[in-house]
Design an enzyme around this catalytic site. Structure first.
Site, PDB file in Angstrom:
ATOM      1  N   TYR A 272       0.818  -1.225   0.000  1.00 22.13           N
ATOM      2  CA  TYR A 272       0.000   0.000   0.000  1.00 22.13           C
ATOM      3  C   TYR A 272       0.852   1.274   0.000  1.00 22.13           C
ATOM      4  CZ  TYR A 272      -2.960   3.786   1.602  1.00 22.13           C
ATOM      5  OH  TYR A 272      -3.577   4.985   1.716  1.00 22.13           O
TER       6      TYR A 272
ATOM      7  N   ASP B 231      -8.189  -3.353  -1.220  1.00 19.54           N
ATOM      8  CA  ASP B 231      -9.385  -2.589  -1.566  1.00 19.54           C
ATOM      9  C   ASP B 231      -9.027  -1.256  -2.237  1.00 19.54           C
ATOM     10  OD1 ASP B 231      -8.715  -2.727   1.487  1.00 19.54           O
ATOM     11  OD2 ASP B 231      -9.233  -0.647   1.082  1.00 19.54           O
TER      12      ASP B 231
ATOM     13  N   LYS C 166     -11.415  -8.387   5.338  1.00 21.07           N
ATOM     14  CA  LYS C 166     -12.035  -7.100   5.641  1.00 21.07           C
ATOM     15  C   LYS C 166     -12.714  -6.594   4.378  1.00 21.07           C
ATOM     16  CE  LYS C 166      -9.767  -3.272   5.570  1.00 21.07           C
ATOM     17  NZ  LYS C 166      -9.126  -1.961   5.694  1.00 21.07           N
TER      18      LYS C 166
END
Lengths: 519, 262
Positions: free
Chosen positions: A266, A301, A373
């Site tokens: 990330y 995500d 998640k």
């Protein structure tokens, strides 16, 4: 259990490819350390105070100490230098020793070299203290999770982000009373780019609240209070990402956090942090997290906020395989690996809900023991809060239908502002309704064996295999450089924090990484 | 003739009110939270809030406890005033909308070289959704992005570009156009950053004097952009073709103005 009838061989091949892709990266990781890892080591050894700098801002002693150690000496690790100083100044506690080092009365660049055994012996009390604290917290949290009523799944996860830890606690307790099971404190914008961790309780932040050890402690205490009130354990989440990934992992372990955001890529893709720095840091931080019994959340995500969810889902699945492999290398169990997945498909696509069901089910079946998640729509939230509520409702229904373990609740006001009190209320009311009203839905549903949902899942899995094959050919560093993840190209030696990476010398020792323990 | 939606004798004023169920009812709904327990007193407090907002015939349609200390309300009411919409003046970008091929052909014919367009999301902002929608080859809402135009040499520097670095890049590449995006608007940080970039541009040597400065983002419009000193501002829902048309229009005007002496 399996509803998509996925090809096991393809899944196995993807895992093997991920293993092969990660192997040379892991070799690189094992040969390097970073200034943030050494600072985290200092914190573990009891150096977690801060000194007022000239501007009046507290600056961590761990930073002051590491900033002043010669890089050549640091290549053996901070621990041996500290051991040597401790051996000579036997009775000093950490605070006094920090003071002497900072005042220049002890020069870590000039201490004698000790033998490996001497280092370990000298530091043993401090190492033991760190291990005891981490283990004690882990046991306490396990015991609380078991003793109190467990929330039904999916856990309802909401964020607070006022910038003021005391306001955050109020909002978090309120959300818990409305049914929230997990509270995440969003960090102040761009804290991930600070190469130090702010200190003390903070009341001013931008778009979130600074992650500090004192803020962690205050929020944990606030949630423990409301847990007792509700007889339901409320979990706490923060962010171990950015330039201080290892230090925040230590803070989380010390203050009894349940979840930490911790993604291997990330920071590289979305914060332009150097890829080598991030990959080395994630390994150490995950080793601490593993020991502390904390569960990580990865950030795949986010990919779908820059790459299209319909076109590029294989990038998400590919990254999930890689994150899984890197996490396992750091010692995390499946149950501690909360992979990220998101409901981000363009709502104007015909049958988009079917494709969302397909992807949400796919990740559950490929990683059955990982507490995924599931992230809400953000990209297609426009400020029309009423349509936003419609999207969030379908997102919740898909969560129930695919038996997700953790649902990050969407806010109808996403894309407009931080959640207001009432936004969280609408959102929780929505989720409470859907999760109760569709409680057994996932047990009742089977999919058409040649329908759109199963065909979509198969096709994404096949594309993922091809995608991982390509990454294995190119190599992970080069793949990132070419923009194969999230369509976000990043240079190997570019980005922030590269100057904080260094090669370990042959004498390198760190009491908290596995390699150290083996010797 | 209905009194609330009239055009007066001179054709000047056009007075309107919010429309609920019928013309002129002035109906609005609003919702808010009060930091007090749900109670009859809270209902009155909500009523008072709405009345102080200027609403008439207030009806508290929904009251619900968020928790022991906070209560949520949905409130209806009507407004008593009218707005004269004929008096509204909004500065708008005035440019012809060209299509993809027109832009390429026009610029090719008139300028004869590629127009250098640089874009970035500035400051700490990592939200590239907007700038990507305008730049990416694939485009947005079925409309090709700037990278797809043969007339443009389009460079998207993407997220978290420091304003000073961006100014340097503009000078280095002798850019014709710079597009800056800000999505994060916490404490008006978008305005601060957008202004900072203009200052940095003015302090950087080698920035072309006729540089076209464009900003965009979900809380940006042309009025705000003009106020802080940009040539143009584009808000949410902007298609790349609009930005491309605007650029083409300005570049064509620039070249016809300087055409005689080059």
């Amino acid at each position: 259990m399996s509803k998509l009838n996925l090809d096991r061989d393809t899944i196995d091949t993807c895992r093997e490819l991920a293993e092969n892709i990660v192997r040379p990266i892991q070799r690189y990781i094992d040969m390097h350390s970073t200034i943030s890892i050494e600072r985290a080591t200092l914190r573990l050894l009891g150096f977690y105070g801060a000194w007022e700098e000239e501007g009046g801002m507290p600056y961590p002693v761990a930073n002051i100490i590491i900033d002043n150690v010669d890089r050549r000496r640091l290549s053996g690790g901070i621990a041996p230098l500290l051991a040597s100083a401790k051996k000579r100044n036997g009775r000093l506690n950490q605070e006094k020793m920090a003071e002497k080092i900072i005042r220049g009365e002890i020069d870590l660049n000039a201490v004698d070299d000790l033998s490996f055994d001497q280092v370990v012996d000298t530091l043993q009390p401090w190492i033991q203290e760190a291990a005891n604290t981490v283990d004690r917290n882990k046991r306490k949290r396990e015991e609380m999770r078991q003793r109190m009523r467990t929330a039904s799944r999916p856990f309802k996860y909401v964020i607070v982000a006022t910038g003021n830890i005391h306001e955050d606690i109020k909002q978090a307790q309120s959300a818990a009373r409305q049914g929230a099971d997990v509270i995440a404190v969003i960090r102040s914008t761009a804290q991930s780019l600070l190469d130090y961790v702010p200190h003390g309780a903070t009341t001013e932040g931008y778009g979130g609240t600074f992650a500090t050890q004192e803020n962690f402690r205050l929020m944990r205490a606030g949630l423990d209070d409301v847990s007792k009130e509700l007889h339901r354990y409320i979990r706490l989440c923060n962010y171990s990402s950015g330039l201080c990934m290892p230090e925040i992992a230590v803070m989380g372990a010390f203050e009894g956090l349940d979840y930490l955001l911790n993604d291997a890529m990330y920071g590289i893709l979305f914060r332009d942090i150097n890829m080598k720095r991030t990959l080395v840091d994630q390994n150490f931080s995950r080793a601490i997290i593993a020991r502390a019994g904390i569960t990580i959340h990865t950030g795949e995500d986010n990919y779908l906020t820059t790459a299209d969810a319909y076109q590029n889902h294989h990038q998400v699945l590919g990254s999930q395989f890689l994150n899984e492999q890197l996490a396992k290398n750091a010692g995390l169990r499946d149950e501690q690996i909360g992979l990220g997945h998101a409901f981000e498909m363009d709502p104007s696509i015909e049958d988009s809900i079917l494709y969302e069901i397909s992807m949400a089910q796919l990740v559950r079946e490929i990683f059955p023991r990982c507490p995924v998640k599931y992230m809400p729509p953000t990209r297609h939230m426009t400020g029309d809060i009423f349509f936003g509520q419609a999207l969030d409702t379908i997102f919740n229904l898909v969560g129930a239908l695919t038996d997700q373990s953790l649902q990050l609740l969407g806010m109808p006001t996403e894309a407009s502002h931080n959640p207001h009190m009432q936004d969280r209320f609408w959102s929780l009311k929505n989720a409470n309704y859907i999760f109760n009203a569709a409680n057994s839905l996932s047990d009742e549903i089977q999919f058409n064996s040649n329908g759109k949902i199963m065909r979509r899942a198969r096709s994404v899995l096949d594309t993922t295999q091809k995608y991982l094959s390509k990454i294995r050919e190119v190599g992970l560093f080069d793949s990132i450089e070419q923009g194969l993840f999230a369509n976000m190209p990043r240079a190997k030696d570019g980005g922030k924090g590269y100057d904080g990476v260094f090669e370990k010398s042959r004498r390198y020792y760190n009491p908290f990484s596995d390699k150290g323990k083996d010797r | 003739m209905n009194p609330f939606n009239q055009i007066n004798q001179t054709g000047q004023a056009r007075l309107i009110k919010p429309y609920g169920d019928r013309t002129g009812d002035g109906q609005v709904q609003t919702s808010f939270t009060l930091p007090m327990p749900a109670s009859e007193e809270a209902r009155v407090a909500a009523q008072m809030v709405a009345e102080r907002m200027g609403l008439q015939n207030v009806s508290v349609n929904h009251m619900e406890a968020i928790d022991p200390n906070f209560t949520f309300f949905v409130v209806y009411g009507s407004v008593s005033f009218e707005i004269n919409i004929s008096e509204i003046v909004v500065p708008k970008l005035d440019y012809p909308l060209y299509d993809f091929d027109q832009i390429n052909n026009l610029l090719q014919k008139t300028v004869g070289r590629k127009i250098v367009v640089i874009g970035a999301c500035i400051g700490s902002d990592a939200h590239t959704v907007g700038i990507d929608a305008i730049f990416n080859m694939k485009g947005y809402l079925g409309d090709y992005g700037l990278e797809a135009y043969s007339a443009f040499q389009a460079m998207n520097l993407r997220a978290q570009v420091d304003t000073k670095d961006l100014a340097k890049k503009v000078a280095e590449l002798k850019a014709n156009v710079v597009l800056v995006s800000r999505v994060v608007t916490q404490r008006d940080e978008h305005i601060t950053e957008l202004k900072k970039f203009l200052v940095d541009l003015s302090q950087t040597e080698g920035v072309p004097s006729n540089l076209i400065k464009i900003c965009g983002g979900p809380r940006i419009n042309h009025t705000i952009a003009s106020e802080i000193g940009y040539d143009a501002g584009f808000g949410p829902g902007t298609k790349p073709g609009q930005v491309a048309s605007y650029i083409a229009d300005v570049v064509l005007k620039q070249s016809s103005a300087s055409g005689s002496n080059t």
